[in-house]
Design a protein around this motif. Structure first.
Motif, mmCIF file in Angstrom:
data_model
loop_
_atom_site.group_PDB
_atom_site.id
_atom_site.type_symbol
_atom_site.label_atom_id
_atom_site.label_comp_id
_atom_site.label_asym_id
_atom_site.label_seq_id
_atom_site.Cartn_x
_atom_site.Cartn_y
_atom_site.Cartn_z
ATOM 1 N N SER A 1 1.813 -9.205 7.907
ATOM 2 C CA SER A 1 1.590 -8.810 6.520
ATOM 3 C C SER A 1 1.936 -9.979 5.604
ATOM 4 N N PHE B 1 3.038 -9.366 2.806
ATOM 5 C CA PHE B 1 4.089 -8.799 1.968
ATOM 6 C C PHE B 1 5.436 -8.867 2.669
ATOM 7 N N SER C 1 9.433 -7.529 3.083
ATOM 8 C CA SER C 1 9.975 -6.173 3.050
ATOM 9 C C SER C 1 10.373 -5.791 1.623
ATOM 10 N N ILE D 1 7.241 -4.695 -0.204
ATOM 11 C CA ILE D 1 6.855 -3.345 0.199
ATOM 12 C C ILE D 1 7.751 -2.312 -0.459
ATOM 13 N N LYS E 1 6.492 0.483 -3.194
ATOM 14 C CA LYS E 1 6.742 1.919 -3.068
ATOM 15 C C LYS E 1 7.224 2.519 -4.380
ATOM 16 N N GLU F 1 1.599 2.918 -0.884
ATOM 17 C CA GLU F 1 1.972 3.015 0.522
ATOM 18 C C GLU F 1 1.158 1.986 1.292
ATOM 19 N N GLU F 2 1.738 1.493 2.362
ATOM 20 C CA GLU F 2 0.974 0.564 3.196
ATOM 21 C C GLU F 2 -0.129 1.326 3.921
ATOM 22 N N PRO F 3 -1.268 0.746 4.208
ATOM 23 C CA PRO F 3 -1.645 -0.593 3.776
ATOM 24 C C PRO F 3 -2.195 -0.554 2.348
ATOM 25 N N PHE F 4 -1.827 -1.539 1.564
ATOM 26 C CA PHE F 4 -2.402 -1.651 0.224
ATOM 27 C C PHE F 4 -2.850 -3.080 0.001
ATOM 28 N N GLU F 5 -3.719 -3.248 -0.966
ATOM 29 C CA GLU F 5 -4.242 -4.568 -1.288
ATOM 30 C C GLU F 5 -3.545 -5.096 -2.531
#
Length: 74
Positions: A2, A4, A6, A9, A13, A18-22
């Protein structure tokens, strides 16, 4: 892997992502969620709600700031 961290992420949130996001989702989602906590929208709900909304808006702004810097968003 990823792109991203942690932290990214965790802050995403806060924005309700929420993952997955662009990356493109971040600004769009931020605008949508911050509007919900806008002082003008909660003014009729009384001081307690205003206070909660203010705190939440601050968290959202901090999260977005982090992501903006971390991911170099324009």
């Amino acid at each position: 892997g990823s792109i991203f961290s942690s932290d990214d992420i965790k802050f995403a949130k806060v924005l309700g992502l929420e993952e997955p996001f662009e990356i493109e989702d971040i600004k769009k989602t931020y605008r949508k969620i911050i509007a919900q906590y806008h002082p003008d929208r909660v003014i009729a709900m009384g001081p307690e709600i205003q206070e909660v909304a203010e705190k939440k808006a601050k968290e959202i702004n901090q999260a977005y700031e982090h992501l903006r810097k971390s991911l170099n968003l324009s």
